[in-house]
Enzyme design. Structure first.
Site, short mmCIF file in Angstrom:
data_model
loop_
_atom_site.label_atom_id
_atom_site.label_comp_id
_atom_site.label_asym_id
_atom_site.label_seq_id
_atom_site.Cartn_x
_atom_site.Cartn_y
_atom_site.Cartn_z
N GLY A 21 0.84 -1.19 0.00
CA GLY A 21 0.00 0.00 0.00
C GLY A 21 0.88 1.24 0.00
N GLN A 40 1.30 3.38 2.18
CA GLN A 40 2.00 3.56 3.46
C GLN A 40 2.60 2.23 3.94
OE1 GLN A 40 2.84 6.17 5.08
NE2 GLN A 40 1.68 7.74 4.01
N SER A 41 3.02 1.39 3.02
CA SER A 41 3.52 0.07 3.39
C SER A 41 4.83 0.12 4.19
CB SER A 41 3.74 -0.73 2.11
OG SER A 41 4.61 -1.80 2.34
N ASN A 42 4.86 -0.58 5.32
CA ASN A 42 6.10 -0.70 6.10
C ASN A 42 7.12 -1.54 5.34
OD1 ASN A 42 5.24 0.68 8.54
ND2 ASN A 42 3.81 -1.03 8.78
N CYS A 73 7.45 -1.81 2.06
CA CYS A 73 8.07 -1.02 0.99
C CYS A 73 9.15 -0.11 1.57
CB CYS A 73 7.01 -0.20 0.24
SG CYS A 73 6.00 -1.21 -0.86
#
Ligand code: PLP
Length: 325
Positions: free
Chosen positions: A80, A82-84, A86
């Protein structure tokens, strides 16, 4: 069993965070929850000393060793906006001198916040997908484009939740044995399944009887439990152990009662959990995963599921950057 454990400990990994994370006693939270509350401890993977920490660092340490062994010079992954995961991959690429392309579902923010801000800071290239379903095919397209320009890409699936990534997480269980902690139960946030599969296999391989309870951030219990079971079975194949040695015969407990209206949408319980842990322990949870997992733990304690003689370890999987999204 010794063979699978030996394969686990000799599995190649890149050391991104060299130190064991602390285990804190949550004594004030325990007394706030009443006399029947079990002893509470927290494994502080939020403090993993790399790229703002979190559970993804453990999984990436083994997955990145695979990427490097394959000769890759570019990492592609997805999540997403706000992916951790990524953000952690972007940080790892920066530290290893590899190009990173992130395929995220969402729209570019005019002023990026939280993990989106960090993705840019770490120098990742971001491509935007219109829905989560589009991400896998977009990653393949990006990989083909990169190959045609002479790059050597390596695609990391969602959450680095592969058997190798989960094995990276399983190594973390060793860190709770050294200080002599023998929890009866481990509670944590679960979503793509790699953390839970790693904890189940790690407990089995290191001889810990703890029950592992995953509190789902988004997926229905049955679907996520099936993913976790599948990952444990694939880990057994990869590490050369029997399925039983890796814990595949243990119950996979996934609790989806604390999701509320959906992924990332706060609930009354998650707001209470975030506030209680902050105000009793000075520890910050994240709104998307760990606050819901803590709401699950508090709900289970209030429901009388544990005795005061038991010990529960809450595995803090990070993600606090989500507070600033
Ligand atoms: C902070 C945090 N906790 C827990 C999870 C769940 O971990 P997993 O995807 O391995 O189930 C994630 C990722 O999805 C996460 O970012």
């Amino acid at each position: 069993m010794a063979t699978a454990l030996a394969s686990l400990t000799s599995l190649a990994r890149v050391t991104l965070a060299p130190h064991p994370t602390p285990i804190d006693s949550l004594a004030r939270l325990r007394s706030a929850l009443g006399p029947a509350c079990p002893a509470l401890y927290m494994k502080r993977d939020d403090l993993l000393s790399f790229g703002m920490g979190g559970n993804k660092i453990r999984k990436l340490q083994t997955v990145l060793a695979e990427a490097i062994a394959s000769g890759a010079d570019t990492l592609i992954t997805c999540g997403g906006l706000q992916s951790n995961h990524c953000r952690a991959t972007a940080a790892a690429g920066a530290a290893l001198g590899m190009r990173v392309v992130l395929v995220v579902n969402g729209v570019r923010q005019d002023r990026p916040t939280g993990n989106a801000l960090l993705d840019e800071l770490f120098g990742a290239q971001v491509r935007y997908a219109s829905s989560p379903d589009e991400r896998a095919s977009m990653m393949e397209t990006v990989a083909q484009e990169l190959v045609s320009t002479g790059c050597r890409p390596f695609v990391i699936p969602l959450g680095a939740s592969t058997p190798v990534g989960a094995a990276g997480f399983a190594r973390g269980v060793e860190e709770i044995l050294a200080p002599g902690l023998r929890p009866d139960v481990i509670v944590h946030a679960s979503s793509s399944g790699g953390t839970q599969a790693g904890l189940i296999a790690g407990c089995a391989l290191y001889g810990l009887k703890a029950r592992v309870v995953g509190i789902s951030a988004d997926e229905p219990s049955d679907a996520l439990a099936a993913i976790v079971r599948g990952l444990v079975e694939e880990m057994a194949e990869r590490l050369g152990g029997s399925r039983a040695a890796l814990g595949a015969n243990r119950d996979v407990v996934v609790d989806d009662r604390f999701i509320g209206e959906g992924y990332g949408v706060p609930t009354e319980g998650s707001r209470e959990a975030l506030t209680m842990v902050a105000r009793h322990e000075g520890i910050v949870l994240d709104p998307v995963y760990t606050a819901k997992a803590m709401a699950g733990l508090i709900g289970r304690i209030r429901g009388g599921e544990f005795s005061a003689a038991e010990t529960v370890l809450f595995w803090h999987t990070g993600g606090q950057t989500g507070l600033f999204a």
